[in-house]
Design a protein around this motif. Structure first.
Motif, PDB file in Angstrom:
ATOM      1  N   GLU A 221       0.853  -1.187   0.000  1.00 63.93           N
ATOM      2  CA  GLU A 221       0.000   0.000   0.000  1.00 63.93           C
ATOM      3  C   GLU A 221       0.893   1.242   0.000  1.00 63.93           C
ATOM      4  OE1 GLU A 221      -3.546  -0.476   0.388  1.00 63.93           O
ATOM      5  OE2 GLU A 221      -2.970  -2.566   0.069  1.00 63.93           O
ATOM      6  N   ALA A 222       0.282   2.400  -0.107  1.00 64.76           N
ATOM      7  CA  ALA A 222       1.047   3.649   0.012  1.00 64.76           C
ATOM      8  C   ALA A 222       0.208   4.644   0.798  1.00 64.76           C
ATOM      9  CB  ALA A 222       1.431   4.180  -1.358  1.00 64.76           C
ATOM     10  N   HIS A 223      -0.134   4.239   2.027  1.00 66.93           N
ATOM     11  CA  HIS A 223      -0.934   5.111   2.886  1.00 66.93           C
ATOM     12  C   HIS A 223      -0.215   6.438   3.096  1.00 66.93           C
ATOM     13  CE1 HIS A 223      -3.582   1.784   3.833  1.00 66.93           C
ATOM     14  NE2 HIS A 223      -2.567   1.045   4.228  1.00 66.93           N
ATOM     15  N   LYS A 224      -0.916   7.508   2.870  1.00 68.00           N
ATOM     16  CA  LYS A 224      -0.313   8.834   3.060  1.00 68.00           C
ATOM     17  C   LYS A 224      -0.160   9.146   4.542  1.00 68.00           C
ATOM     18  CE  LYS A 224      -2.497  11.008  -0.776  1.00 68.00           C
ATOM     19  NZ  LYS A 224      -3.348  12.116  -1.201  1.00 68.00           N
ATOM     20  N   ALA A 225       1.006   9.676   4.887  1.00 67.26           N
ATOM     21  CA  ALA A 225       1.278  10.021   6.279  1.00 67.26           C
ATOM     22  C   ALA A 225       1.719  11.474   6.409  1.00 67.26           C
ATOM     23  CB  ALA A 225       2.373   9.107   6.830  1.00 67.26           C
ATOM     24  N   VAL A 226       1.276  12.113   7.496  1.00 68.02           N
ATOM     25  CA  VAL A 226       1.814  13.427   7.844  1.00 68.02           C
ATOM     26  C   VAL A 226       2.650  13.295   9.104  1.00 68.02           C
ATOM     27  CG1 VAL A 226       0.118  14.985   6.830  1.00 68.02           C
ATOM     28  CG2 VAL A 226      -0.353  13.961   9.060  1.00 68.02           C
ATOM     29  N   LEU A 227       3.741  14.033   9.115  1.00 66.14           N
ATOM     30  CA  LEU A 227       4.618  14.037  10.291  1.00 66.14           C
ATOM     31  C   LEU A 227       4.449  15.377  10.994  1.00 66.14           C
ATOM     32  CD1 LEU A 227       7.202  12.742  11.782  1.00 66.14           C
ATOM     33  CD2 LEU A 227       8.518  14.184  10.261  1.00 66.14           C
ATOM     34  N   ILE A 228       4.140  15.332  12.278  1.00 64.49           N
ATOM     35  CA  ILE A 228       3.987  16.573  13.031  1.00 64.49           C
ATOM     36  C   ILE A 228       5.141  16.689  14.007  1.00 64.49           C
ATOM     37  CG2 ILE A 228       2.328  18.019  14.273  1.00 64.49           C
ATOM     38  CD1 ILE A 228       1.007  16.754  11.892  1.00 64.49           C
ATOM     39  N   GLY A 229       5.928  17.753  13.845  1.00 62.96           N
ATOM     40  CA  GLY A 229       7.071  17.962  14.730  1.00 62.96           C
ATOM     41  C   GLY A 229       8.387  17.676  14.035  1.00 62.96           C
ATOM     42  N   ALA A 230       9.098  18.740  13.637  1.00 63.97           N
ATOM     43  CA  ALA A 230      10.349  18.568  12.898  1.00 63.97           C
ATOM     44  C   ALA A 230      11.553  18.825  13.785  1.00 63.97           C
ATOM     45  CB  ALA A 230      10.355  19.462  11.660  1.00 63.97           C
ATOM     46  N   GLY A 231      11.495  18.332  15.015  1.00 61.09           N
ATOM     47  CA  GLY A 231      12.653  18.400  15.907  1.00 61.09           C
ATOM     48  C   GLY A 231      13.623  17.279  15.589  1.00 61.09           C
ATOM     49  N   ASN A 232      14.531  17.011  16.518  1.00 63.53           N
ATOM     50  CA  ASN A 232      15.520  15.948  16.299  1.00 63.53           C
ATOM     51  C   ASN A 232      14.901  14.640  15.850  1.00 63.53           C
ATOM     52  OD1 ASN A 232      18.020  17.118  17.103  1.00 63.53           O
ATOM     53  ND2 ASN A 232      17.230  17.172  19.193  1.00 63.53           N
ATOM     54  N   LEU A 233      13.940  14.192  16.648  1.00 62.97           N
ATOM     55  CA  LEU A 233      13.387  12.870  16.377  1.00 62.97           C
ATOM     56  C   LEU A 233      12.561  12.870  15.091  1.00 62.97           C
ATOM     57  CD1 LEU A 233      13.277  10.001  17.468  1.00 62.97           C
ATOM     58  CD2 LEU A 233      11.109  10.594  18.550  1.00 62.97           C
ATOM     59  N   GLY A 234      11.732  13.883  14.915  1.00 65.51           N
ATOM     60  CA  GLY A 234      10.903  13.969  13.714  1.00 65.51           C
ATOM     61  C   GLY A 234      11.733  13.957  12.447  1.00 65.51           C
ATOM     62  N   ARG A 235      12.785  14.737  12.433  1.00 68.05           N
ATOM     63  CA  ARG A 235      13.650  14.780  11.254  1.00 68.05           C
ATOM     64  C   ARG A 235      14.311  13.427  11.011  1.00 68.05           C
ATOM     65  NH1 ARG A 235      14.689  20.763  11.514  1.00 68.05           N
ATOM     66  NH2 ARG A 235      16.398  20.710  10.007  1.00 68.05           N
ATOM     67  N   ALA A 236      14.754  12.798  12.088  1.00 67.65           N
ATOM     68  CA  ALA A 236      15.419  11.501  11.936  1.00 67.65           C
ATOM     69  C   ALA A 236      14.452  10.459  11.390  1.00 67.65           C
ATOM     70  CB  ALA A 236      15.997  11.034  13.264  1.00 67.65           C
ATOM     71  N   ILE A 237      13.233  10.457  11.914  1.00 72.01           N
ATOM     72  CA  ILE A 237      12.232   9.510  11.421  1.00 72.01           C
ATOM     73  C   ILE A 237      11.985   9.765   9.932  1.00 72.01           C
ATOM     74  CG2 ILE A 237       9.801   8.840  11.580  1.00 72.01           C
ATOM     75  CD1 ILE A 237      10.833   8.005  14.116  1.00 72.01           C
ATOM     76  N   ALA A 238      11.809  11.030   9.595  1.00 74.45           N
ATOM     77  CA  ALA A 238      11.550  11.390   8.193  1.00 74.45           C
ATOM     78  C   ALA A 238      12.684  10.925   7.295  1.00 74.45           C
ATOM     79  CB  ALA A 238      11.356  12.899   8.064  1.00 74.45           C
ATOM     80  N   ALA A 239      13.909  11.151   7.746  1.00 75.76           N
ATOM     81  CA  ALA A 239      15.064  10.879   6.897  1.00 75.76           C
ATOM     82  C   ALA A 239      15.466   9.405   6.913  1.00 75.76           C
ATOM     83  CB  ALA A 239      16.242  11.735   7.351  1.00 75.76           C
ATOM     84  N   HIS A 240      15.240   8.765   8.038  1.00 75.50           N
ATOM     85  CA  HIS A 240      15.804   7.437   8.263  1.00 75.50           C
ATOM     86  C   HIS A 240      14.887   6.307   7.836  1.00 75.50           C
ATOM     87  CE1 HIS A 240      16.668   3.937  10.953  1.00 75.50           C
ATOM     88  NE2 HIS A 240      17.894   4.193  10.581  1.00 75.50           N
ATOM     89  N   MET A 241      13.583   6.515   7.976  1.00 74.76           N
ATOM     90  CA  MET A 241      12.650   5.425   7.679  1.00 74.76           C
ATOM     91  C   MET A 241      12.382   5.332   6.184  1.00 74.76           C
ATOM     92  SD  MET A 241      11.737   4.040  10.598  1.00 74.76           S
ATOM     93  CE  MET A 241      10.356   3.070  10.024  1.00 74.76           C
ATOM     94  N   ASP A 242      12.414   4.116   5.683  1.00 79.17           N
ATOM     95  CA  ASP A 242      12.048   3.898   4.301  1.00 79.17           C
ATOM     96  C   ASP A 242      10.541   3.583   4.267  1.00 79.17           C
ATOM     97  OD1 ASP A 242      11.686   3.215   1.710  1.00 79.17           O
ATOM     98  OD2 ASP A 242      13.256   1.681   1.654  1.00 79.17           O
ATOM     99  N   PHE A 243       9.763   4.653   4.242  1.00 80.72           N
ATOM    100  CA  PHE A 243       8.312   4.498   4.387  1.00 80.72           C
ATOM    101  C   PHE A 243       7.701   3.528   3.385  1.00 80.72           C
ATOM    102  CE2 PHE A 243       9.085   8.359   6.739  1.00 80.72           C
ATOM    103  CZ  PHE A 243       8.227   8.237   7.815  1.00 80.72           C
ATOM    104  N   ALA A 244       8.180   3.599   2.153  1.00 84.72           N
ATOM    105  CA  ALA A 244       7.610   2.757   1.098  1.00 84.72           C
ATOM    106  C   ALA A 244       7.698   1.275   1.472  1.00 84.72           C
ATOM    107  CB  ALA A 244       8.321   3.010  -0.221  1.00 84.72           C
ATOM    108  N   GLU A 245       8.755   0.937   2.196  1.00 74.82           N
ATOM    109  CA  GLU A 245       8.966  -0.448   2.601  1.00 74.82           C
ATOM    110  C   GLU A 245       7.899  -0.933   3.579  1.00 74.82           C
ATOM    111  OE1 GLU A 245      12.649  -2.596   4.791  1.00 74.82           O
ATOM    112  OE2 GLU A 245      13.181  -0.854   3.553  1.00 74.82           O
ATOM    113  N   TYR A 246       7.238   0.015   4.221  1.00 75.50           N
ATOM    114  CA  TYR A 246       6.259  -0.348   5.247  1.00 75.50           C
ATOM    115  C   TYR A 246       4.824  -0.002   4.862  1.00 75.50           C
ATOM    116  CZ  TYR A 246      10.701  -0.464   7.681  1.00 75.50           C
ATOM    117  OH  TYR A 246      11.999  -0.720   8.028  1.00 75.50           O
ATOM    118  N   GLY A 247       4.618   0.240   3.581  1.00 82.99           N
ATOM    119  CA  GLY A 247       3.255   0.513   3.113  1.00 82.99           C
ATOM    120  C   GLY A 247       2.801   1.948   3.287  1.00 82.99           C
TER     121      GLY A 247
END
Lengths: 213, 213
Positions: free
Chosen positions: A86-112
């Motif tokens: 699937e390609a469920h659309k996601a929004v990320l709220i909070g671009a602090g340390n953790l938010g940025r790392a999650i955004a940059a580090h996770m390969d979202f496509a791999e998890y649907g």
DNA sequence: TAGATTGTTAATCGATTAACAATC
DNA sequence: TAGATTGTTAATCGATTAACAATC
């Protein structure tokens, strides 16, 4: 063609093990393995063969007597069950340390999933680029949701604002929360799922274990 | 003074719930609550009163009939059990997106740990400051461990190198692994604990839940 | 004291393991 | 066919819930 002996409702204990099966099987495939018996897989995953057969049979007869499991097929089946294509659309709220790392580090496509927008309340961050997306101001979140209808919200915000923002997002149609806010958000609508991730909890478990020695 | 009716061995299901108790009780304390009954706490935490009483009694009689639990005492007791007042030294391996975020975002002291060193194999990163610590080159890890004897290693490295580095660290005396490497490391020494954190797993669970609807 | 609420034992429920007939 | 290994049922084990006597 697997026998479709699907159970009507599968217990949560089984569901929680699926991603791990998916990972191990994916790895075996990469190594060129094409089939495996429940016994051999159990050994690799530190489970029992019985449990593997029980687990997989909740979804269908993916194996074959005398042969075992075809890994290509099994990987595809579990992937479908989990919805990794699937390609469920996601929004990320909070671009602090953790938010940025999650955004940059996770390969979202791999998890649907597909990361579709990043928001922060700090106007100083507006316009910065994170994971190829511009950080938008939180004031634009409502319009964004009405336009894009994301199903998933990833909360990387302080505990104090978590419940409030989650409630707003529910009203904007969000169906699933991946919550890193150090606060267990509570959603009363029963068709909305919440994963409260508490990284500190697993670190505490290590402290506990070290204390026991 | 709690009756020390401690169970000799406490099941893992109970241990895993302790950090959550600790969080909720901490929050109640901040809000000024000084006592609570198992029934009221159960309601707040979406558990049963029975379970709470059973869980807490594994460690001692922290409550008082007719009164309930004193939250200050209970918080302190659970904190001690978890070891949140310890300061186990930790090394972080891998100063990429996730490693830096963990270093900067986690309040280690709150969880009984102290981040003592950060390492990366990329010489380009050597000397950068992350969470007030200089990033050191991985070649210095061995000396560092011999000097500082960290008990915890946090792995924020690619899956391919995870097992190898973990094995080295075991030889250098590390007793606990907090592993974010997308690979389930396997340690044969039975007195060494491993928390394999797979953020993707919980994201996949959301995809699964959305598919079910 | 009476009321509230624990600590603890017993009952229930669910999940894991064992066993084996079915079958590839 | 014989051997291997599944799918599935039955047995076991552990965790959760209910009940209530003890006691603050």
């Amino acid at each position: 063609m697997p026998k479709e002996t699907k159970k009507s409702v599968v217990s949560n204990s089984v569901i929680k093990r699926l991603p791990r099966y998916y990972r191990f099987i994916g790895e075996l495939l990469k190594q060129g393995t094409i089939r495996i018996s429940s016994e051999k897989l159990a050994e690799k995953m530190s489970l029992t063969a019985s449990q593997i057969r029980q687990d997989l049979n909740c979804f269908g007869g993916f194996g074959q007597q005398g042969y075992g499991y075809n890994l290509t097929e099994l990987h595809k089946e579990i992937g479908n069950i989990l919805g990794v294509h699937e390609a469920h659309k996601a929004v990320l709220i909070g671009a602090g340390n953790l938010g940025r790392a999650i955004a940059a580090h996770m390969d979202f496509a791999e998890y649907g999933c597909r990361l579709a927008g990043i928001f922060d309340s700090d106007t100083g961050k507006t316009g910065e680029t994170v994971a190829e997306l511009p950080v938008l101001n939180i004031s634009e979140l409502e319009n964004f949701c009405r336009r894009e209808s994301p199903q998933i919200a990833i909360l990387c915000i302080p505990r104090a604002s978590a419940q409030h923002i989650a409630d707003s997002l529910v009203n904007l149609g969000v169906k699933a929360f991946w919550n890193f806010s150090h606060y267990d958000i509570k959603i009363s609508h029963k068709d909305i799922v919440v994963e409260n991730v508490h990284l500190g909890d697993s670190l505490m478990m290590l402290s506990y274990a070290l204390k026991q020695g």
